[in-house]
Design an enzyme around this catalytic site. Structure first.
Site, mmCIF file in Angstrom:
data_model
loop_
_atom_site.group_PDB
_atom_site.id
_atom_site.type_symbol
_atom_site.label_atom_id
_atom_site.label_comp_id
_atom_site.label_asym_id
_atom_site.label_seq_id
_atom_site.Cartn_x
_atom_site.Cartn_y
_atom_site.Cartn_z
ATOM 1 C CG LEU A 1 -2.126 0.869 1.208
ATOM 2 C CD1 LEU A 1 -3.035 0.546 0.033
ATOM 3 C CD2 LEU A 1 -2.903 0.754 2.512
ATOM 4 C CG HIS A 2 3.117 1.552 -3.534
ATOM 5 N ND1 HIS A 2 4.330 0.931 -3.364
ATOM 6 C CD2 HIS A 2 2.438 0.793 -4.430
ATOM 7 C CE1 HIS A 2 4.394 -0.143 -4.126
ATOM 8 N NE2 HIS A 2 3.254 -0.264 -4.783
ATOM 9 C CG ASP A 3 0.505 6.645 -3.595
ATOM 10 O OD1 ASP A 3 1.727 6.480 -3.740
ATOM 11 O OD2 ASP A 3 -0.292 6.755 -4.547
#
Ligand SMILES: [Ca+2]
Length: 313
Positions: A242-244
């Site tokens: 879950l990057h951002d």
């Protein structure tokens, strides 16, 4: 402490959507001055649409959303429908937005906001390719000295790359823009794949979103379910990164992250390693440090924060 005032620059993208929701759910720590959309995961008309869908999902149709640049500075646009689906926000069934897009260009909004507000009081949070930010810096170089910090998702060191063997997607899509940002002199904090590949949406964490029993919790569970199909095949991991949201989590709880202040330069010449973030993690050059490059994260802490905040929406 007064909340940090931020502009979210974004290419939603399911993980961008979760980042926006986290910011809007955290008014004690974060005031969202506006959202600027950029072409990236999907073309600009869709990212500008998706940003408004997410604001309405959060019950915040008052947030100002601006369309920015529709293509990288010098290269053709590369998109990522293979990860995010045709709309960029595939997964949940969300209504078309009612709120209008602002008439001003996103880059003008960034420049005017940083010129108007006192120096050191506005933070930029780029979650996509750096085209809008670089265009703003080229147009008004003084904003690099006026920004409080640029906290961006992009790049990699030990994890190297995800769109090519040596490049992370956001930097790869517009390496010339990234080069401008990393040379700008602005205070930079970088959330690279090294961090986000440890922030995995495991089945337990996905179930916690769903168990909120709210439209937001269900939508986030469905969004993360959607892009997990791709990432599980690719990485064989227990869940998708879950990057951002890690960018917003760092603003709220900086102690969840650790890293080093190092020199980071962007490869713009080589066909083989285009868009590589060359981070001098071991300090083997005398190149001046220009960025805090994060390297580790307390993933349990990030997901606990995220679930707690999403419950408020
Ligand atoms: Ca993004």
């Amino acid at each position: 402490m007064a909340p940090r005032r931020i502009i979210i620059d974004t290419d939603p993208g399911q993980d961008d959507a979760v980042a926006i929701l986290l910011a809007l759910a955290s008014p004690e720590e974060i005031e969202v001055l506006g959202i600027t959309a950029v072409a990236g995961n999907v073309p600009l008309p869709l990212t500008a649409r998706n940003a408004r869908i997410v604001c309405e999902l959060a019950g915040r149709p008052d947030i100002r959303v601006f369309a920015g640049c529709d293509r990288p500075l010098v290269r053709p646009l590369v998109t990522a429908e293979h990860v995010h689906g045709r709309t960029g926000l595939d997964g949940p069934d969300l209504p078309e937005p009612c709120m209008a897009l602002e008439e001003a260009h996103g880059v003008d909004f960034i420049v005017e906001t940083l010129r108007r507000e006192p120096p050191g009081t506005v933070t930029l949070c780029p979650l996509g390719p750096l085209t809008n930010i670089a265009t703003a810096i080229r147009r008004a170089p003084e904003i690099a000295d006026r920004v409080q910090e640029i906290v961006l998702m992009g790049g990699a060191y030990f994890e190297v790359g995800n769109i090519t063997p040596t490049a992370e997607f956001n930097i790869y899509v517009d390496p010339e823009a990234a080069d401008i940002v990393f040379r700008s002199g602005a205070p930079l904090a970088v959330v690279p794949l090294d961090v986000t590949h440890r922030a995995l949406v495991t089945p337990t964490r996905n179930a916690a979103f769903r168990a909120l029993g709210t439209p937001v919790g269900l939508a986030v569970a469905q969004m993360t379910d959607f892009f997990e199909r791709f990432d599980k095949e690719k990485y064989g991991a227990e869940g998708a990164p879950l990057h951002d949201p890690c960018v917003i989590a760092r603003l709220i709880r900086p102690a969840l992250f650790s890293g080093r202040h190092v020199n980071v330069e962007i490869e713009t010449g080589s066909a083989l390693t285009l868009g590589m973030t060359v981070a001098d993690w071991w300090g083997v050059t005398d190149r001046a440090p220009n960025a805090t490059f994060l390297g580790d994260v307390d993933a349990e802490g990030v997901f606990a924060l995220l679930t707690e905040r999403l419950a408020r929406l």
